[in-house]
Design a protein around this motif. Structure first.
Motif, PDB file in Angstrom:
ATOM      1  N   ALA A 186       1.161   5.082   1.276  1.00  0.00           N
ATOM      2  CA  ALA A 186       1.728   5.131   2.618  1.00  0.00           C
ATOM      3  C   ALA A 186       0.643   5.138   3.688  1.00  0.00           C
ATOM      4  O   ALA A 186      -0.505   5.533   3.452  1.00  0.00           O
ATOM      5  CB  ALA A 186       2.617   6.367   2.770  1.00  0.00           C
ATOM      6  N   GLU A 187       1.014   4.719   4.862  1.00  0.00           N
ATOM      7  CA  GLU A 187       0.077   4.520   5.958  1.00  0.00           C
ATOM      8  C   GLU A 187      -0.586   5.832   6.391  1.00  0.00           C
ATOM      9  O   GLU A 187      -0.166   6.920   6.018  1.00  0.00           O
ATOM     10  CB  GLU A 187       0.805   3.884   7.144  1.00  0.00           C
ATOM     11  CG  GLU A 187       1.300   2.481   6.852  1.00  0.00           C
ATOM     12  CD  GLU A 187       2.018   1.868   8.039  1.00  0.00           C
ATOM     13  OE1 GLU A 187       2.142   2.559   9.079  1.00  0.00           O
ATOM     14  OE2 GLU A 187       2.447   0.707   7.931  1.00  0.00           O
ATOM     15  N   ARG A 188      -1.626   5.664   7.193  1.00  0.00           N
ATOM     16  CA  ARG A 188      -2.329   6.826   7.731  1.00  0.00           C
ATOM     17  C   ARG A 188      -1.356   7.742   8.471  1.00  0.00           C
ATOM     18  O   ARG A 188      -0.357   7.304   9.014  1.00  0.00           O
ATOM     19  CB  ARG A 188      -3.435   6.369   8.690  1.00  0.00           C
ATOM     20  CG  ARG A 188      -4.624   5.730   7.994  1.00  0.00           C
ATOM     21  CD  ARG A 188      -5.654   5.265   9.007  1.00  0.00           C
ATOM     22  NE  ARG A 188      -5.234   4.075   9.724  1.00  0.00           N
ATOM     23  CZ  ARG A 188      -5.903   3.539  10.742  1.00  0.00           C
ATOM     24  NH1 ARG A 188      -7.007   4.121  11.189  1.00  0.00           N
ATOM     25  NH2 ARG A 188      -5.468   2.440  11.320  1.00  0.00           N
ATOM     26  N   ARG A 189      -1.706   9.025   8.474  1.00  0.00           N
ATOM     27  CA  ARG A 189      -0.903  10.069   9.121  1.00  0.00           C
ATOM     28  C   ARG A 189       0.472  10.237   8.455  1.00  0.00           C
ATOM     29  O   ARG A 189       1.406  10.745   9.059  1.00  0.00           O
ATOM     30  CB  ARG A 189      -0.747   9.793  10.627  1.00  0.00           C
ATOM     31  CG  ARG A 189      -2.067   9.866  11.382  1.00  0.00           C
ATOM     32  CD  ARG A 189      -1.898   9.565  12.863  1.00  0.00           C
ATOM     33  NE  ARG A 189      -1.516   8.187  13.073  1.00  0.00           N
ATOM     34  CZ  ARG A 189      -2.383   7.166  13.098  1.00  0.00           C
ATOM     35  NH1 ARG A 189      -3.677   7.386  12.909  1.00  0.00           N
ATOM     36  NH2 ARG A 189      -1.962   5.938  13.312  1.00  0.00           N
ATOM     37  N   GLN A 190       0.565   9.822   7.198  1.00  0.00           N
ATOM     38  CA  GLN A 190       1.801  10.017   6.428  1.00  0.00           C
ATOM     39  C   GLN A 190       1.463  10.720   5.110  1.00  0.00           C
ATOM     40  O   GLN A 190       1.854  10.302   4.026  1.00  0.00           O
ATOM     41  CB  GLN A 190       2.503   8.680   6.183  1.00  0.00           C
ATOM     42  CG  GLN A 190       2.969   8.024   7.470  1.00  0.00           C
ATOM     43  CD  GLN A 190       3.758   6.746   7.257  1.00  0.00           C
ATOM     44  OE1 GLN A 190       4.141   6.415   6.144  1.00  0.00           O
ATOM     45  NE2 GLN A 190       4.013   6.033   8.335  1.00  0.00           N
ATOM     46  N   GLU A 191       0.716  11.826   5.240  1.00  0.00           N
ATOM     47  CA  GLU A 191       0.203  12.535   4.077  1.00  0.00           C
ATOM     48  C   GLU A 191       1.312  13.032   3.168  1.00  0.00           C
ATOM     49  O   GLU A 191       1.167  13.027   1.936  1.00  0.00           O
ATOM     50  CB  GLU A 191      -0.651  13.730   4.521  1.00  0.00           C
ATOM     51  CG  GLU A 191      -1.921  13.373   5.279  1.00  0.00           C
ATOM     52  CD  GLU A 191      -1.691  13.156   6.778  1.00  0.00           C
ATOM     53  OE1 GLU A 191      -0.502  13.175   7.211  1.00  0.00           O
ATOM     54  OE2 GLU A 191      -2.691  12.994   7.491  1.00  0.00           O
ATOM     55  N   GLU A 192       2.433  13.482   3.752  1.00  0.00           N
ATOM     56  CA  GLU A 192       3.492  14.047   2.923  1.00  0.00           C
ATOM     57  C   GLU A 192       4.070  13.021   1.954  1.00  0.00           C
ATOM     58  O   GLU A 192       4.495  13.354   0.840  1.00  0.00           O
ATOM     59  CB  GLU A 192       4.600  14.638   3.805  1.00  0.00           C
ATOM     60  CG  GLU A 192       5.420  13.622   4.603  1.00  0.00           C
ATOM     61  CD  GLU A 192       4.786  13.236   5.927  1.00  0.00           C
ATOM     62  OE1 GLU A 192       5.536  12.742   6.807  1.00  0.00           O
ATOM     63  OE2 GLU A 192       3.567  13.416   6.089  1.00  0.00           O
ATOM     64  N   PHE A 193       4.059  11.751   2.343  1.00  0.00           N
ATOM     65  CA  PHE A 193       4.544  10.700   1.447  1.00  0.00           C
ATOM     66  C   PHE A 193       3.499  10.365   0.390  1.00  0.00           C
ATOM     67  O   PHE A 193       3.828  10.133  -0.775  1.00  0.00           O
ATOM     68  CB  PHE A 193       4.911   9.450   2.250  1.00  0.00           C
ATOM     69  CG  PHE A 193       6.005   9.685   3.250  1.00  0.00           C
ATOM     70  CD1 PHE A 193       7.312   9.883   2.846  1.00  0.00           C
ATOM     71  CD2 PHE A 193       5.721   9.731   4.608  1.00  0.00           C
ATOM     72  CE1 PHE A 193       8.324  10.107   3.762  1.00  0.00           C
ATOM     73  CE2 PHE A 193       6.716   9.948   5.540  1.00  0.00           C
ATOM     74  CZ  PHE A 193       8.028  10.139   5.114  1.00  0.00           C
ATOM     75  N   ARG A 194       2.239  10.354   0.799  1.00  0.00           N
ATOM     76  CA  ARG A 194       1.181  10.021  -0.165  1.00  0.00           C
ATOM     77  C   ARG A 194       1.069  11.072  -1.258  1.00  0.00           C
ATOM     78  O   ARG A 194       0.751  10.751  -2.409  1.00  0.00           O
ATOM     79  CB  ARG A 194      -0.160   9.834   0.557  1.00  0.00           C
ATOM     80  CG  ARG A 194      -0.204   8.595   1.438  1.00  0.00           C
ATOM     81  CD  ARG A 194      -1.640   8.227   1.777  1.00  0.00           C
ATOM     82  NE  ARG A 194      -2.314   9.273   2.518  1.00  0.00           N
ATOM     83  CZ  ARG A 194      -2.269   9.404   3.845  1.00  0.00           C
ATOM     84  NH1 ARG A 194      -1.580   8.544   4.585  1.00  0.00           N
ATOM     85  NH2 ARG A 194      -2.926  10.377   4.452  1.00  0.00           N
ATOM     86  N   ILE A 195       1.301  12.335  -0.935  1.00  0.00           N
ATOM     87  CA  ILE A 195       1.261  13.386  -1.953  1.00  0.00           C
ATOM     88  C   ILE A 195       2.291  13.116  -3.041  1.00  0.00           C
ATOM     89  O   ILE A 195       2.014  13.221  -4.247  1.00  0.00           O
ATOM     90  CB  ILE A 195       1.469  14.770  -1.314  1.00  0.00           C
ATOM     91  CG1 ILE A 195       0.221  15.180  -0.522  1.00  0.00           C
ATOM     92  CG2 ILE A 195       1.781  15.819  -2.377  1.00  0.00           C
ATOM     93  CD1 ILE A 195       0.371  16.469   0.235  1.00  0.00           C
ATOM     94  N   GLU A 196       3.504  12.744  -2.651  1.00  0.00           N
ATOM     95  CA  GLU A 196       4.535  12.420  -3.635  1.00  0.00           C
ATOM     96  C   GLU A 196       4.160  11.168  -4.423  1.00  0.00           C
ATOM     97  O   GLU A 196       4.376  11.089  -5.641  1.00  0.00           O
ATOM     98  CB  GLU A 196       5.876  12.225  -2.937  1.00  0.00           C
ATOM     99  CG  GLU A 196       6.424  13.482  -2.283  1.00  0.00           C
ATOM    100  CD  GLU A 196       7.739  13.241  -1.581  1.00  0.00           C
ATOM    101  OE1 GLU A 196       8.243  12.092  -1.647  1.00  0.00           O
ATOM    102  OE2 GLU A 196       8.268  14.183  -0.971  1.00  0.00           O
ATOM    103  N   GLN A 197       3.588  10.191  -3.737  1.00  0.00           N
ATOM    104  CA  GLN A 197       3.254   8.933  -4.397  1.00  0.00           C
ATOM    105  C   GLN A 197       2.152   9.117  -5.434  1.00  0.00           C
ATOM    106  O   GLN A 197       2.229   8.558  -6.537  1.00  0.00           O
ATOM    107  CB  GLN A 197       2.842   7.912  -3.340  1.00  0.00           C
ATOM    108  CG  GLN A 197       3.997   7.475  -2.449  1.00  0.00           C
ATOM    109  CD  GLN A 197       3.550   6.755  -1.189  1.00  0.00           C
ATOM    110  OE1 GLN A 197       2.358   6.488  -0.998  1.00  0.00           O
ATOM    111  NE2 GLN A 197       4.494   6.451  -0.313  1.00  0.00           N
TER     112      GLN A 197
END
Length: 263
Positions: free
Chosen positions: A156-167
């Motif tokens: 996921a794009e920058r400033r979308q840490e909560e999505f990247r953690i799940e990914q």
């Protein structure tokens, strides 16, 4: 197959390795990752020339339209004499990014090019991509002469840490199933971010100096001078790597020569 070019003591390829122009055949044990930049106005002939400059055995592309990748593959073969197999990992059909008819837009996502055939392809869309669908793909192919599981992802794009953690949780569970794996991609995160912690537990960056505890030693891979692009190695040893500042994308080319006999 050609022999590997000379390299500097710190693990980076020396400038002499580039002076003769594109390599004439794929280089065994060399892998590469590159975010193509989309939407951008770069030509596929230029993109193919950048890949041919290093002639990796395996290439992972992100922000890739299926039609563009097909043209890149054709340029690599017809202009540079480099023959690749291709597997696609489209996560959405997008007319704005990839053209095509409005009722039949082009596929957009990841792609893997390999000099050897690929098997056991998996293409997974993450449960939540954030502002845009994101996913990973995986194939088994030869690196050197050994079968290796190769992953390619775009988080996921920058400033979308909560999505990247799940990914990364989803991705790490798949990586953990394999003793020997190479993980390519644009993670949209610098090394010391929490979302990459699960990946670091399983694999190491191809740059032996780049670690989450000393992220300042990591070479930037983007025009805004952040390290977002990675070649993670699991059960495989790094030999040499290079970050190449290309004019054809907002992400640099990252490639590495590896030792698949390490395990």
């Amino acid at each position: 197959m050609v022999l590997l070019g000379p390299s500097a003591p710190n693990g980076f390829f020396s400038s002499e390795a580039l002076s003769a122009g594109p390599v004439k055949d794929v280089v065994p044990n060399r892998v590469m990752t590159w975010n193509l930049c989309n939407p951008c106005d770069e030509g596929n002939a230029d993109r193919a020339s950048e890949i041919a400059r290093f002639a990796p055995q395996v290439v992972g592309l992100q922000e890739a339209c299926e039609r563009d990748v097909a043209q890149i593959r054709d340029h690599l073969e017809n202009t540079h004499g480099l023959v690749y197999h291709v597997e696609y990992g489209a996560v959405l059909q997008n007319w704005g990014r990839c053209g095509g008819a409005p009722w039949n837009p082009g596929g957009y996502g990841q792609a893997i090019l390999s000099a050897a055939p690929m098997t056991d392809r998996v293409n997974e869309e993450y449960p939540d991509g954030g502002s845009e669908d994101r996913g990973f793909m995986a194939v088994t192919t030869l690196v050197g002469d050994r079968p290796v599981r190769v992953f390619n992802t775009h988080l996921a794009e920058r400033r979308q840490e909560e999505f990247r953690i799940e990914q990364t949780g989803v991705l790490a569970a798949e990586i953990a199933r394999h003793d020997r794996a190479i993980v390519l991609g644009d993670f949209n995160a610098v090394p010391n971010t929490p979302e990459l912690a699960r990946i670091w537990k399983l694999a190491e960056d191809t740059d032996p100096l780049c670690r989450p505890t000393d992220s300042g030693a990591c070479t930037p891979t983007t025009d805004w001078r952040s390290k977002f692009d990675y070649i993670f190695l699991r059960g495989i040893a790094p030999l040499r790597h290079r970050v190449w500042d290309t004019p054809y994308s907002d992400h640099d080319v990252l490639h590495s020569d590896v030792d698949v006999t390490y395990l």
